[in-house]
Design a protein around this motif. Sequence first.
Motif, PDB file in Angstrom:
ATOM      1  N   LYS A   1      12.831 -20.606 -12.152  1.00 16.47           N
ATOM      2  CA  LYS A   1      11.640 -20.858 -12.959  1.00 16.47           C
ATOM      3  C   LYS A   1      11.019 -22.220 -12.684  1.00 16.47           C
ATOM      4  O   LYS A   1       9.823 -22.388 -12.853  1.00 16.47           O
ATOM      5  CB  LYS A   1      11.985 -20.746 -14.446  1.00 16.47           C
ATOM      6  CG  LYS A   1      12.289 -19.329 -14.907  1.00 16.47           C
ATOM      7  CD  LYS A   1      12.428 -19.277 -16.417  1.00 16.47           C
ATOM      8  CE  LYS A   1      12.614 -17.847 -16.902  1.00 16.47           C
ATOM      9  NZ  LYS A   1      12.671 -17.771 -18.388  1.00 16.47           N
ATOM     10  N   VAL A   2      11.836 -23.194 -12.300  1.00 11.14           N
ATOM     11  CA  VAL A   2      11.337 -24.555 -12.111  1.00 11.14           C
ATOM     12  C   VAL A   2      11.568 -24.981 -10.662  1.00 11.14           C
ATOM     13  O   VAL A   2      12.649 -24.769 -10.110  1.00 11.14           O
ATOM     14  CB  VAL A   2      12.045 -25.546 -13.058  1.00 11.14           C
ATOM     15  CG1 VAL A   2      11.513 -26.950 -12.845  1.00 11.14           C
ATOM     16  CG2 VAL A   2      11.845 -25.122 -14.514  1.00 11.14           C
TER      17      VAL A   2
ATOM     18  N   ARG B   1       5.163 -15.029 -18.978  1.00 13.79           N
ATOM     19  CA  ARG B   1       3.828 -15.021 -19.573  1.00 13.79           C
ATOM     20  C   ARG B   1       3.170 -16.401 -19.553  1.00 13.79           C
ATOM     21  O   ARG B   1       2.070 -16.574 -20.050  1.00 13.79           O
ATOM     22  CB  ARG B   1       3.886 -14.501 -21.014  1.00 13.79           C
ATOM     23  CG  ARG B   1       4.517 -13.118 -21.134  1.00 13.79           C
ATOM     24  CD  ARG B   1       4.463 -12.606 -22.565  1.00 13.79           C
ATOM     25  NE  ARG B   1       3.096 -12.330 -22.980  1.00 13.79           N
ATOM     26  CZ  ARG B   1       2.475 -11.160 -22.769  1.00 13.79           C
ATOM     27  NH1 ARG B   1       3.103 -10.176 -22.144  1.00 13.79           N
ATOM     28  NH2 ARG B   1       1.242 -10.975 -23.186  1.00 13.79           N
ATOM     29  N   PHE B   2       3.882 -17.362 -18.983  1.00 18.42           N
ATOM     30  CA  PHE B   2       3.342 -18.714 -18.900  1.00 18.42           C
ATOM     31  C   PHE B   2       3.768 -19.348 -17.583  1.00 18.42           C
ATOM     32  O   PHE B   2       4.919 -19.223 -17.154  1.00 18.42           O
ATOM     33  CB  PHE B   2       3.843 -19.573 -20.066  1.00 18.42           C
ATOM     34  CG  PHE B   2       3.493 -21.033 -19.946  1.00 18.42           C
ATOM     35  CD1 PHE B   2       2.180 -21.466 -20.077  1.00 18.42           C
ATOM     36  CD2 PHE B   2       4.476 -21.977 -19.668  1.00 18.42           C
ATOM     37  CE1 PHE B   2       1.857 -22.815 -19.943  1.00 18.42           C
ATOM     38  CE2 PHE B   2       4.166 -23.322 -19.545  1.00 18.42           C
ATOM     39  CZ  PHE B   2       2.847 -23.736 -19.686  1.00 18.42           C
ATOM     40  N   ALA B   3       2.819 -19.999 -16.920  1.00 19.67           N
ATOM     41  CA  ALA B   3       3.118 -20.704 -15.674  1.00 19.67           C
ATOM     42  C   ALA B   3       2.360 -22.023 -15.686  1.00 19.67           C
ATOM     43  O   ALA B   3       1.288 -22.141 -16.285  1.00 19.67           O
ATOM     44  CB  ALA B   3       2.729 -19.860 -14.469  1.00 19.67           C
TER      45      ALA B   3
ATOM     46  N   PRO C   1      -0.669 -22.023 -10.457  1.00 27.53           N
ATOM     47  CA  PRO C   1       0.697 -21.561 -10.736  1.00 27.53           C
ATOM     48  C   PRO C   1       0.753 -20.035 -10.799  1.00 27.53           C
ATOM     49  O   PRO C   1      -0.254 -19.371 -11.084  1.00 27.53           O
ATOM     50  CB  PRO C   1       1.009 -22.188 -12.097  1.00 27.53           C
ATOM     51  CG  PRO C   1      -0.333 -22.369 -12.746  1.00 27.53           C
ATOM     52  CD  PRO C   1      -1.278 -22.691 -11.626  1.00 27.53           C
ATOM     53  N   GLN C   2       1.927 -19.480 -10.517  1.00 26.51           N
ATOM     54  CA  GLN C   2       2.108 -18.036 -10.516  1.00 26.51           C
ATOM     55  C   GLN C   2       3.181 -17.640 -11.522  1.00 26.51           C
ATOM     56  O   GLN C   2       4.157 -18.370 -11.730  1.00 26.51           O
ATOM     57  CB  GLN C   2       2.520 -17.550  -9.121  1.00 26.51           C
ATOM     58  CG  GLN C   2       1.515 -17.882  -8.029  1.00 26.51           C
ATOM     59  CD  GLN C   2       0.161 -17.240  -8.249  1.00 26.51           C
ATOM     60  OE1 GLN C   2       0.077 -16.104  -8.726  1.00 26.51           O
ATOM     61  NE2 GLN C   2      -0.909 -17.956  -7.912  1.00 26.51           N
TER      62      GLN C   2
ATOM     63  N   VAL D   1       5.496 -30.491  -9.650  1.00 26.59           N
ATOM     64  CA  VAL D   1       6.460 -29.668 -10.370  1.00 26.59           C
ATOM     65  C   VAL D   1       5.774 -28.374 -10.779  1.00 26.59           C
ATOM     66  O   VAL D   1       4.580 -28.375 -11.117  1.00 26.59           O
ATOM     67  CB  VAL D   1       7.034 -30.417 -11.605  1.00 26.59           C
ATOM     68  CG1 VAL D   1       5.935 -30.748 -12.605  1.00 26.59           C
ATOM     69  CG2 VAL D   1       8.145 -29.601 -12.259  1.00 26.59           C
ATOM     70  N   LYS D   2       6.530 -27.266 -10.699  1.00 24.71           N
ATOM     71  CA  LYS D   2       5.990 -25.956 -11.067  1.00 24.71           C
ATOM     72  C   LYS D   2       6.963 -25.243 -11.991  1.00 24.71           C
ATOM     73  O   LYS D   2       8.183 -25.358 -11.842  1.00 24.71           O
ATOM     74  CB  LYS D   2       5.745 -25.100  -9.825  1.00 24.71           C
ATOM     75  CG  LYS D   2       4.667 -25.622  -8.895  1.00 24.71           C
ATOM     76  CD  LYS D   2       4.470 -24.683  -7.718  1.00 24.71           C
ATOM     77  CE  LYS D   2       3.394 -25.199  -6.778  1.00 24.71           C
ATOM     78  NZ  LYS D   2       3.193 -24.299  -5.618  1.00 24.71           N
ATOM     79  N   TYR D   3       6.387 -24.510 -12.918  1.00 24.83           N
ATOM     80  CA  TYR D   3       7.182 -23.649 -13.811  1.00 24.83           C
ATOM     81  C   TYR D   3       6.598 -22.247 -13.762  1.00 24.83           C
ATOM     82  O   TYR D   3       5.373 -22.061 -13.897  1.00 24.83           O
ATOM     83  CB  TYR D   3       7.157 -24.172 -15.245  1.00 24.83           C
ATOM     84  CG  TYR D   3       7.829 -23.228 -16.228  1.00 24.83           C
ATOM     85  CD1 TYR D   3       9.212 -23.236 -16.388  1.00 24.83           C
ATOM     86  CD2 TYR D   3       7.072 -22.316 -16.961  1.00 24.83           C
ATOM     87  CE1 TYR D   3       9.834 -22.364 -17.263  1.00 24.83           C
ATOM     88  CE2 TYR D   3       7.683 -21.438 -17.852  1.00 24.83           C
ATOM     89  CZ  TYR D   3       9.067 -21.461 -17.994  1.00 24.83           C
ATOM     90  OH  TYR D   3       9.677 -20.591 -18.857  1.00 24.83           O
TER      91      TYR D   3
END
Length: 676
Positions: free
Chosen positions: A169-170, A197-199, A159-160, A191-193
């Motif tokens: 974001k999603v 500061r969080f991925a 994830p980036q 699914v990606k978030y």
Amino acid sequence: MRNKMKFIAIVMLVAAGKTYAQTDTAAKSLEEVVVTASRTEQKEKAIPYTVNTIKRNELNRFQPRTTPEALMGVTGVFVQKTNHGGGSAFLRGLTGNQTLILVDGIRLNNSTFRYGPNQYLNTIDAYSIQQIEVVKGTGSVQYGTDALGGVIQVLTKEPQFRNVNSSKKVSGIVAGKLMTAGMEHTGRAEVKYSGDRFAAAAGFTVRNFGNVLGGDTTGFQTPSGYRELAYDVKLKFLLKQNVELIAAQQLLRQSHVPVYHKVRLENFLLNEMDPQQRMLNYAKLRIKNANPFVQLIDVTVSHQQSIEGRNSQKNGSTVLRKEKDEVNTAGLTVDIRSAITKNWTASSGIDIYFDKVNSTRTDVNTVTQNKTMLRGLYPDAATYGNYSVFTLHQYQLKKVTVNAGLRFNQFDIHITDTSIGKTQIKPSALVANAGVVYAVTKQHHFFATFSNSYRAPNVDDMGTLGIVDFRYEVPAYNLLPERSHNYELGYKLRTAKLNVTVAAYYMQLQQLITRVRVPNETINGYNVYVKENTDEAFVKGLEIDADAELTKGLNIQAGIAYAYGHNSTRNEPLRRIPPTNGRVRTTYSLQHWFFAAESWFASKQNRLAQGDKDDNRIPKGGTTGFSIYNLYAGWQLKNIRVQASVQNLLNADYRTHGSGMNGYGRSAWLNIQFTL
């Protein structure tokens, strides 16, 4: 036809070189490849050995069924398939526990990896992969034991953090794939978030593979189908501006995976793996530092669990044998990157892995249901410690780049066998490599390299008791590490329109651990074998690889590999050496469309060792050659992508050398993906 295809491939390589080597005036079209083969990110052209890279875009386009099948046709890689649920890659004529597989820099190889082909590369979900790097002829200095033939490094999707120009974001995808004759039903969801500061990224795959339909004379190969379930999760935290933490879990489980040739040729009513499972958990802490001597620190802790269950029953027998091997591996790696001077960089650290092996066997009477507990394939509760320290250096002086490294590896192996009691051995190895790249111009690079590698004896070598392939093995406890010395000369051309690599190599193999038949002994109708450090051998070969953009949107890739292996001790061919093989693929991209046609070919292999002649997977007289033709097409618009393929257009009946079953006959697949 086979010789014609090989001739065409070579002509295209030479012609392309003459056409494009003179100029580099166009805007850059072929991507400059950055690889991690030397444990640090480097431009591929500055590495003094050959590295092949498969990126996510290629996997998306051509939709290989499995990770091993993604490597089919890669120059210098030959994939053997004992069964549909397997797939073992040969590098420089070697496979199994003589090649090293890494997942995100963590060893997949454990102490039960066996000599010869195995199925473990297929426990990596192809949908979870971002990039595959194949390093040939080197790897022990960089990554440790087992890398006699080379290294396959699988890097999974990461994830980036959110881009400053993006508010989304999603995101996610849902995909499905179908193959004719019921040979595949696959579903994949991701699914990606992406936050500041969080991925996070997560994926889930469910698959049902039917029996394989062979070519014009084979028909369905029953039983060969199986089921598969996989998921992958990766979390990324920005703890501070220069401190990142990555946590990941991967799981793949295959159920009721038949071993086709056992049922077909060895009078088995049932012979399957159930389950075949791998789980990997790891956490990586990455710290960037302004201090040039400690620019970057990577600390990775990992736990990997491998479970292999085997069920077998002979025709006419009332005994169902149920075996289960479980290996739990704890790992710790520390890698420190340094800039000693402006032109001198280094990577140094430690690798620690510790295996615990549990192995059981239960014989079940299918009439009375009585159970008998017996010794498993391996000594139960065996442990295998693997501890090493390494340092790798790169120095650049004008047109010359020098790579050199050193690794010391110590092992601590404890085995308690029911027949001969406790055994402990502590083999060690010190290995080095050195290579030079000379840049004649920015486009033309010549390289030369030397590396020595090793493979320490493992629990499979020392403790196997039972039927393996077509033989019965008994334990051996006085083994030494196998060793190799690899010499390679090559040339790399890198321009905006053309990439060409030519490499010639010679590899000496010493103290090879080989199966030696025990005279006049059989058990349950199988000849008895024991492993010994008996043989010396060599492999020499030539590989040519090219990737050219002929016009805008029109790309051609071609490669061919030749290997000659000889066992000097036995004065016979080295076992399972792949035939001359290669691939030609042409791809045309136009706006939302792409089209591709490829030919994958291999010549006949009739240079057979006695072990090949005894192997019921290899036809008498050797494996015939083949040429397979595949077509691909794809269309993408906004949130939908559609891809289709016709495989084995001429419905040829073929088998890759050493495989236990034939490849696909004429068939088609369709893949549809929606982006959310």
